[in-house]
Design an enzyme around this catalytic site. Structure first.
Site, PDB file in Angstrom:
ATOM      1  N   ASN A   1       0.818  -1.205   0.000  1.00 14.20           N
ATOM      2  CA  ASN A   1       0.000   0.000   0.000  1.00 14.20           C
ATOM      3  C   ASN A   1       0.856   1.261   0.000  1.00 14.20           C
ATOM      4  O   ASN A   1       1.002   1.920  -1.023  1.00 14.20           O
ATOM      5  CB  ASN A   1      -0.956  -0.042   1.198  1.00 14.20           C
ATOM      6  CG  ASN A   1      -1.969   1.081   1.174  1.00 14.20           C
ATOM      7  OD1 ASN A   1      -1.864   2.016   0.391  1.00 14.20           O
ATOM      8  ND2 ASN A   1      -2.962   1.016   2.048  1.00 14.20           N
ATOM      9  N   ASP A   2       1.462   1.565   1.136  1.00 10.98           N
ATOM     10  CA  ASP A   2       2.218   2.815   1.233  1.00 10.98           C
ATOM     11  C   ASP A   2       3.352   2.899   0.204  1.00 10.98           C
ATOM     12  O   ASP A   2       3.655   3.978  -0.289  1.00 10.98           O
ATOM     13  CB  ASP A   2       2.819   2.966   2.643  1.00 10.98           C
ATOM     14  CG  ASP A   2       1.726   3.169   3.681  1.00 10.98           C
ATOM     15  OD1 ASP A   2       0.644   3.654   3.307  1.00 10.98           O
ATOM     16  OD2 ASP A   2       1.959   2.850   4.867  1.00 10.98           O
ATOM     17  N   VAL A   3       3.960   1.763  -0.124  1.00 10.69           N
ATOM     18  CA  VAL A   3       5.125   1.785  -1.013  1.00 10.69           C
ATOM     19  C   VAL A   3       4.759   2.052  -2.463  1.00 10.69           C
ATOM     20  O   VAL A   3       5.623   2.197  -3.311  1.00 10.69           O
ATOM     21  CB  VAL A   3       5.958   0.481  -0.910  1.00 10.69           C
ATOM     22  CG1 VAL A   3       6.480   0.298   0.501  1.00 10.69           C
ATOM     23  CG2 VAL A   3       5.171  -0.718  -1.371  1.00 10.69           C
TER      24      VAL A   3
ATOM     25  N   TYR B   1       0.209   1.522   7.011  1.00 11.29           N
ATOM     26  CA  TYR B   1       0.846   1.957   8.264  1.00 11.29           C
ATOM     27  C   TYR B   1       0.831   3.465   8.406  1.00 11.29           C
ATOM     28  O   TYR B   1       0.662   4.008   9.483  1.00 11.29           O
ATOM     29  CB  TYR B   1       2.297   1.494   8.290  1.00 11.29           C
ATOM     30  CG  TYR B   1       2.487   0.131   8.896  1.00 11.29           C
ATOM     31  CD1 TYR B   1       1.981  -0.144  10.157  1.00 11.29           C
ATOM     32  CD2 TYR B   1       3.192  -0.844   8.225  1.00 11.29           C
ATOM     33  CE1 TYR B   1       2.168  -1.384  10.719  1.00 11.29           C
ATOM     34  CE2 TYR B   1       3.384  -2.094   8.780  1.00 11.29           C
ATOM     35  CZ  TYR B   1       2.868  -2.359  10.034  1.00 11.29           C
ATOM     36  OH  TYR B   1       3.065  -3.579  10.597  1.00 11.29           O
ATOM     37  N   ALA B   2       1.024   4.163   7.281  1.00  9.64           N
ATOM     38  CA  ALA B   2       1.133   5.609   7.356  1.00  9.64           C
ATOM     39  C   ALA B   2      -0.220   6.258   7.633  1.00  9.64           C
ATOM     40  O   ALA B   2      -0.301   7.452   7.862  1.00  9.64           O
ATOM     41  CB  ALA B   2       1.741   6.158   6.066  1.00  9.64           C
TER      42      ALA B   2
END
Lengths: 466, 104
Positions: free
Chosen positions: A395-397, A434-435
């Site tokens: 996701n975040d990456v 996570y972010a």
């Protein structure tokens, strides 16, 4: 054996340790490198053993520990590597403390003058507290990684923060150093009390510095503790005047430090903000502003159709994939596509797993050939000319917000999946990463979401590709 | 300038040079092998066992030698566990046979 001969053997072992790390520059030379490491270790242990008078006692200890280690190495799941590494760091830390205690108890056994010279005492003090911090910090990291947070709050993967935390840590750190100085100045008779207090404070400090660090930052924590365990070994090497311990310890210490740096850079976080902690608590929280946006979603069959008719596909695996144990299914899917003439590659973000390089190992375990697996820098330029980017459990990456000024993750290096002609995303739900950020990638016209457990979805895709 | 060099200065020399070597060697490690790097460095740091062996070494057994023996046992877990798990991981990175081969 003379002291000179011993030192020369130690030199040979040190060179072998350097070659062991050097071997890791390529998968083909890595196994030989590991062998060099083993030979170096065997030399170091055997020649030391030859100088002692209690060979049988020591051999028994090595056999017991070695048997446990061999069983663990055989049984551990590759997804559990971070826990294993954390546990092993704690052992090195504990051993450093035990050795320091033995040195204070009987310096003569180590060929040191009694009372211990002040220089060695200073180094002993450093080796001890670094070892103690490594031990208790690694135990906490192990607990967090192994998901023991439900039973013990100390092991919670969410950051444990309280008011005045940093001041308390600073106070304990200063007290620890103060007792170290007292130990440093103390006579032979009076050195135990300050030594014990100092070590106890270091154990407490190790716990306190790791509990505020959240689950998302675990790759940095593991690398950092790896580094500490090396410095602890080097510290003990200093106090015993043993260059081999210093060399091996420095190699490990600098390796861990470099890995910490790489991980921080990959998350766009400064080392200090990671250490100060408090990040990564809002795991799974849905970010604000998601109300009106719509996503296109499709079935596994739709995905299979698109994949089978593409010319080139880049698969972006995230930790969600490993949690669902879908690596083997993904590899099967890739094989079927390759058989159909599709160019399939994997793109790995440096923090795709829970420790540096974790995702590469998980894919290797699923027998994905490593020449299909590419690092971020090598593949990012390829997305623009790729038909399909298939995001699995990441996701975040892949969040393009990282390219927008003012977003909380601005500047974080990402895999540029949004540049592909079509983007397929598998997720269990629309929860944020996570972010705690929403991901615009999911709402693009060219994006199709396929919801569900990664393993189930990929298995359905495999069935549908015919 | 006179007198012998203090061992601490020699140690410091070795230390600084070893950090340079470590820095350059580790940057040469391919990112795909960072997990094995971590497990093998872990195994290498268990060379601290040398200290534990010395602690357990004296003929007269006292508290110090018992502590030393315990330390030897603990670190041996690391030595064997670290190298063997690295070996296991690196086996996975072997080049696969084109087709039909693989694992039997």
């Amino acid at each position: 054996m003379t002291a000179n001969q011993l030192a020369l053997w130690y030199l040979a072992a040190s060179v072998l340790f350097i070659l062991a790390l050097k071997g890791l520059s390529h998968p083909e030379s890595a196994r030989r490198g590991n062998l060099f490491g083993m030979v170096g270790m065997a030399i170091a242990v055997l020649v030391t053993l030859a100088t002692t008078q209690r060979v049988e006692l020591i051999l028994v200890a090595i056999l017991i520990g070695g048997a446990i280690g061999a069983v663990v190495a055989r049984r551990v799941e590759m997804t559990q590597m971070p826990e294993l590494v954390a546990a092993m760091h704690s052992l090195v830390g504990m051993a450093a403390v035990l050795i320091a205690i033995a040195v204070v108890n009987n310096p003569a056994a180590f060929g040191l003058p009694d009372p211990i010279p002040t220089g060695n005492k200073l180094e002993l003090f450093i080796g001890t507290f670094v070892g103690a911090i490594t031990f208790s910090g690694s135990v906490i990291a192990f607990g967090k990684l192994a998901g023991l947070g439900k039973k013990f709050r100390l092991f919670s993967s969410a950051p444990v923060v309280f008011k005045g935390q940093h001041l308390l840590n600073l106070a304990i750190g200063l007290a620890m150093i103060a007792f170290g100085v007292i130990f440093f100045m103390a006579s032979r008779e009076a050195q135990w009390p300050p030594f014990i207090v100092m070590t106890a404070l270091a154990f407490v400090l190790g716990v306190l510095i790791i509990i505020p660090i959240g689950g998302a930052d675990m790759p940095v924590v593991i690398s950092m503790l790896n580094s500490y365990s090396g410095w602890a070994a080097a510290g003990i090497g200093f106090s015993l005047n043993n260059p081999m311990l210093i060399i091996a310890g420095s190699l490990v210490g600098s390796s861990g430090a470099i890995l910490s740096y790489i991980m921080c850079r990959a998350m766009n976080r400064s080392f200090f903000s990671v250490i100060l902690g408090g990040f990564g608590g809002a795991e799974g929280a849905v970010a604000a502003g998601t109300e009106q946006k719509t996503v296109k979603s499709g079935s596994a069959e739709d995905v299979a159709f698109l994949l089978a008719n593409a010319e080139s596909v880049i698969i972006i695996p995230g930790y969600g994939l490993a949690v669902a144990r879908a690596q083997h299914a993904v590899k099967e899917m890739a094989q079927k596509l390759i058989a159909k003439g599709v160019n399939v590659r994997y793109a790995i973000h440096p923090v795709a797993g829970r420790m540096p390089g974790h995702m590469n190992v998980l894919l290797a375990e699923a027998e994905v050939p490593y020449d299909q697996v590419f690092e971020m820098e090598d593949i990012n330029s390829e997305f623009g000319t790729t038909d399909i980017a298939f995001v699995l459990g990441a996701n975040d990456v892949v969040n393009p917000l990282a390219e927008e000024k003012g977003s909380p993750i601005y500047g974080m290096p990402i895999l540029e999946a949004h540049k592909a002609r079509t983007v397929l995303v598998n997720k269990r739900s629309m929860a944020a990463g996570y972010a705690g950020l929403d991901n615009p990638l999911f709402y693009m016209d060219r994006t199709m979401m396929v919801f569900g457990d990664a393993k189930k979805v990929v298995e359905d895709i495999v069935k549908a590709i015919e | 300038m006179s007198g012998a060099i203090d061992p601490t200065v020699v140690n410091l020399t070795v230390f600084v040079l070893a950090i340079f070597v470590g820095y350059h060697v580790v940057w040469g490690v391919t990112p795909a092998l960072h997990t094995p790097l971590m497990s093998v460095t872990n195994a290498i740091s268990s060379v601290i066992m040398v200290g534990a062996i010395l602690a357990a070494g004296p003929r007269d057994i006292d508290a110090g030698s018992v502590i030393g023996a315990v330390a030897v046992g603990l670190v041996a877990i690391n030595t064997f566990g670290g190298f063997l798990v690295t070996k296991r991981m690196l086996e996975m990175f072997k080049k696969k046979e084109p087709k039909g081969g693989g694992k039997g």
